[in-house]
Motif scaffolding. Structure first.
Motif, mmCIF file in Angstrom:
data_model
loop_
_atom_site.group_PDB
_atom_site.id
_atom_site.type_symbol
_atom_site.label_atom_id
_atom_site.label_comp_id
_atom_site.label_asym_id
_atom_site.label_seq_id
_atom_site.Cartn_x
_atom_site.Cartn_y
_atom_site.Cartn_z
ATOM 1 N N ARG A 14 0.845 -1.194 0.000
ATOM 2 C CA ARG A 14 0.000 0.000 0.000
ATOM 3 C C ARG A 14 0.881 1.245 0.000
ATOM 4 O O ARG A 14 2.043 1.209 0.413
ATOM 5 C CB ARG A 14 -0.935 0.014 1.202
ATOM 6 N N LEU A 22 -3.382 4.411 -1.417
ATOM 7 C CA LEU A 22 -3.420 3.596 -2.632
ATOM 8 C C LEU A 22 -3.210 2.135 -2.276
ATOM 9 O O LEU A 22 -2.356 1.799 -1.451
ATOM 10 C CB LEU A 22 -2.340 4.047 -3.616
ATOM 11 N N LYS A 23 -3.951 1.252 -2.948
ATOM 12 C CA LYS A 23 -3.919 -0.175 -2.595
ATOM 13 C C LYS A 23 -2.652 -0.869 -3.081
ATOM 14 O O LYS A 23 -2.332 -1.968 -2.612
ATOM 15 C CB LYS A 23 -5.152 -0.887 -3.151
ATOM 16 N N VAL A 27 0.625 2.494 -10.994
ATOM 17 C CA VAL A 27 -0.136 3.660 -11.449
ATOM 18 C C VAL A 27 -0.163 3.650 -12.974
ATOM 19 O O VAL A 27 0.870 3.429 -13.617
ATOM 20 C CB VAL A 27 0.510 4.958 -10.936
ATOM 21 N N GLY A 59 -3.504 0.702 -8.716
ATOM 22 C CA GLY A 59 -3.819 1.487 -7.536
ATOM 23 C C GLY A 59 -4.377 2.857 -7.871
ATOM 24 O O GLY A 59 -5.296 3.345 -7.201
ATOM 25 N N MET A 60 -3.831 3.490 -8.904
ATOM 26 C CA MET A 60 -4.294 4.810 -9.328
ATOM 27 C C MET A 60 -4.173 4.913 -10.835
ATOM 28 O O MET A 60 -3.248 4.374 -11.442
ATOM 29 C CB MET A 60 -3.485 5.924 -8.650
ATOM 30 N N CYS A 103 -10.441 1.877 -7.785
ATOM 31 C CA CYS A 103 -9.182 2.517 -8.177
ATOM 32 C C CYS A 103 -9.284 4.018 -7.934
ATOM 33 O O CYS A 103 -10.357 4.612 -8.058
ATOM 34 C CB CYS A 103 -8.926 2.214 -9.653
ATOM 35 N N LYS A 104 -8.158 4.642 -7.580
ATOM 36 C CA LYS A 104 -8.108 6.091 -7.429
ATOM 37 C C LYS A 104 -7.930 6.763 -8.791
ATOM 38 O O LYS A 104 -7.301 6.209 -9.701
ATOM 39 C CB LYS A 104 -6.958 6.496 -6.513
ATOM 40 N N TYR A 319 6.592 4.803 -6.789
ATOM 41 C CA TYR A 319 5.465 4.244 -7.540
ATOM 42 C C TYR A 319 5.910 3.936 -8.964
ATOM 43 O O TYR A 319 6.680 4.699 -9.570
ATOM 44 C CB TYR A 319 4.278 5.216 -7.577
#
Length: 646
Positions: A14, A22-23, A27, A59-60, A103-104, A319
């Protein structure tokens, strides 16, 4: 779950940017799709494209650049929704689709390409200063007026406010690739003498004012990211040291994370890096920013799952950003999470459809994933009337046709005249820098096996072959064969595919490669990387003249760095055991060599096509046996042929 992700623990840790959790650390990069409606409002295809990537487990997702104004680049004046509440409503549709998949969503907000704008309009382009247009160097851009700059700052602030209303989780300032904000930040393009040019503070003033306007709109706890290059990588461009100064400056203002990449349009090779840059090719530059500035860093650039995990393990970035790999396979994260690494469709980094179509003002797609940005148009379901389907040829096009036909419930037999599947990809994938081609063929074979395709190797099929008599449909994908011109002494050369597949046939230190297309240049580069002395001879006035700029430039740079010599506008007259005789601009010349490679291209294997179609009128013919093309024509042609078998 820990067992399933044991090889990718860092990717599935995370993360947190400001107050946004974010999981995982994957990205999706912002990549223009050109799929919006003509007024800039999202199309159904665009919304579903993003929904599908979010569903895949990232995650994003950073949504492609959203223009906060249409009053900069002439070619974006059609985006009439820019800086309106209608634009906000469109954003909300995309963001809700992303949120619905856990998702973000981050909105990248930009104001145009400036001097780098696509040449789709004859109107004068705009930039920080009166500098030449990238695509039309003989034309000067006009400089922004002070009032236009103030309007631009206001537009960014309003866009940020609308992003909050649309329920975005974060926003990103688009300041990379030598686009408009980068043109203000960089002395090479900013020649102004007013408060927006000259000193570092003046050149950064517009970005500072934009950030402050956005921060005022979103409040202190909302994440704001900034995308920029660590190094422009051309003489006169911004250096790493200057970028560190910028990042520290923006960090002090309050930017929460930095999306770091490389390059710009000059010496273009980093915007969409090709196979020639290798895996995770921008990580080391991003790491220097992270180390010097102690900031959260996101980084894109040819990541494989393994190289991405390594970059995180070594603390080089925080990320991992992926664009094209998620276009090729949106389920990449979930497949890793489920321990199905072998089921990930590899991105070839070919840039053929995802980048090449941008130059044509077309909606993008993918060379290996035909449904990309067309998710609404293609659905797979088992047919109620399965057919017996014969696929002739086991190259990429034939394999894709077999896979798709089998997924629809047809009984598929694929016939290949050789003892291995893969067609010309077997030779093309021989250089180490083209390993993704081999991975793609392995993926196709595995998926065909899982779908129930029957392979018949060492089987030559002609129109009279009894194997075809009970088939309901035939797909012909016989590919192409090497073209060897009628040059005296051609038997003294080793054909380039043969050289790749049978390296024992080539020896010596000094090589001449006859033909300067992609295959010839790849062979020359591979030899030079092994320390050989290599000369390419090409009849046209440049090497790889039809290659996409994003692929040609890095290849030419690698050839240069590995000291490969070239002779263009030069025709091979004779091939001898110890060299070649050629005719160039200065007359006849002899070039000595220990070994000569023939790379004159390919010709369609069309010997049986007409007779096959005459005997079996419903035959579908695809790929190089129709017209020699690139991977997209083969794979997409195979997909379409098989999909039509409803």
């Amino acid at each position: 779950m820990l067992k399933m992700v044991k090889n990718y623990e860092k990717l599935f840790e995370r993360g947190k940017i400001k107050n946004m959790s974010l999981k995982n650390r994957i990205v999706m990069s912002p990549m223009g799709t050109f799929s919006e409606n003509h007024d800039g409002f999202p199309s159904g295809a665009q919304i579903e494209y993003y929904r599908r990537r979010a569903r895949g487990g990232i995650g994003m997702l950073i949504i492609e650049a959203q223009y906060c104004t249409n009053k900069t680049d002439p070619w974006i004046d059609y985006i009439t929704t820019a800086d309106t509440d209608q634009q906000m409503k469109g954003w909300s549709y995309i963001i809700e689709a992303i949120h619905s998949e856990g998702c973000k969503a981050c909105l990248q907000i930009g104001c145009g390409l400036g001097r780098n704008a696509f040449p789709f309009s004859d109107a004068q382009m705009v930039s920080a200063s009166e500098v030449p247009s990238f695509y039309f160097p003989d034309k000067l851009c006009r400089a922004f007026t002070i009032d236009e700059i103030h309007d631009l700052v206001g537009a960014f602030g309003r866009a940020a406010q609308r992003a909050v209303v649309a329920e975005a989780d974060a926003i990103e300032i688009h300041a990379h690739s030598g686009y408009i904000l980068d043109q203000f930040m960089t002395p090479a393009w900013n020649k102004r003498t007013d408060e927006y040019g000259g000193s570092f503070e003046n050149r950064m003033r517009i970005v500072k004012e934009i950030y402050e306007a956005m921060r005022a709109a979103v409040g202190p706890d909302f994440p704001i990211l900034m995308r920029m290059a660590a190094d422009h990588d051309f003489d006169g461009g911004r250096t790493l040291e200057e970028s560190i100064q910028i990042v520290n400056y923006m960090k002090e203002l309050g930017v929460d994370a930095f999306d770091i990449d490389m390059g710009c349009y000059e010496d273009k090779q980093w915007i969409c890096p090709s196979i020639y840059q290798g895996d995770s090719c921008m990580v080391d530059y991003a790491a220097k920013i992270k180390e010097a500035c102690d900031v959260i860093v996101l980084c894109a650039g040819n990541h494989s799952p393994e190289s991405a995990e390594k970059a995180l393990e070594e603390g080089k970035v925080d990320y991992i950003m992926m664009g094209r790999p998620l276009i090729a396979d949106p389920d990449l994260p979930n497949k890793l999470l489920e321990g199905r690494r072998e089921d990930i469709r590899p991105c070839l980094l070919c840039n053929q459809i995802c980048v090449g179509r941008l130059y044509e003002n077309r909606k993008i797609g993918c060379a290996v994933n035909t449904v990309a940005v067309a998710e609404q148009d293609y659905t797979f379901k088992k047919t109620d009337s399965p057919k017996k389907v014969a696929v002739i040829g086991g190259g990429p096009g034939g394999l894709e046709a077999a896979r798709v036909a089998a997924l629809q419930g047809h009984h598929v037999t694929l016939y290949e005249k050789n003892n291995v599947l893969g067609g010309q990809f077997n030779a093309a994938s021989a250089p180490k820098f083209k390993h993704r081609l081999r991975e793609f063929i392995d993926w196709e074979i595995l998926q065909c096996e899982k779908a129930g395709v029957v392979f018949k190797l060492n089987t030559t099929i002609t129109p009279d072959s009894p194997e075809l008599e009970d088939k309901d449909r035939i797909i012909a994908a016989m590919g192409a064969s090497p073209f060897l011109p009628n040059i005296p002494g051609i038997e003294n050369a080793v054909e380039v595919c043969d050289a790749h597949l049978h390296p024992e046939k080539i020896s010596g230190q000094k090589f001449v490669v006859c033909g300067g297309g992609i295959s010839g240049c790849d062979e020359a580069l591979e030899l030079a990387m092994d320390g050989k002395d290599v000369t390419i001879i090409e009849m046209q006035d440049q090497l790889c003249p039809t290659a996409l700029l994003d692929n040609r430039n890095p290849l030419m740079f690698r050839l240069r760095d590995n000291h490969v010599k070239s002779m263009v506008s030069t025709t091979i007259k004779e091939i001898r055991p110890d060299g070649v005789v050629a005719e160039g601009p200065d007359g006849e010349v002899e070039v000595s060599a220990d070994c000569i490679i023939a790379a004159f291209g390919t010709k369609p294997n069309s010997e049986y096509v007409d007779a096959l179609c005459e005997k079996y009128p419903t035959t579908l013919v695809i790929g190089d046996c129709v017209k020699v093309g690139q991977v997209a024509e083969a794979v997409r042609g195979g997909f379409f042929a098989a999909y039509s078998l409803h």
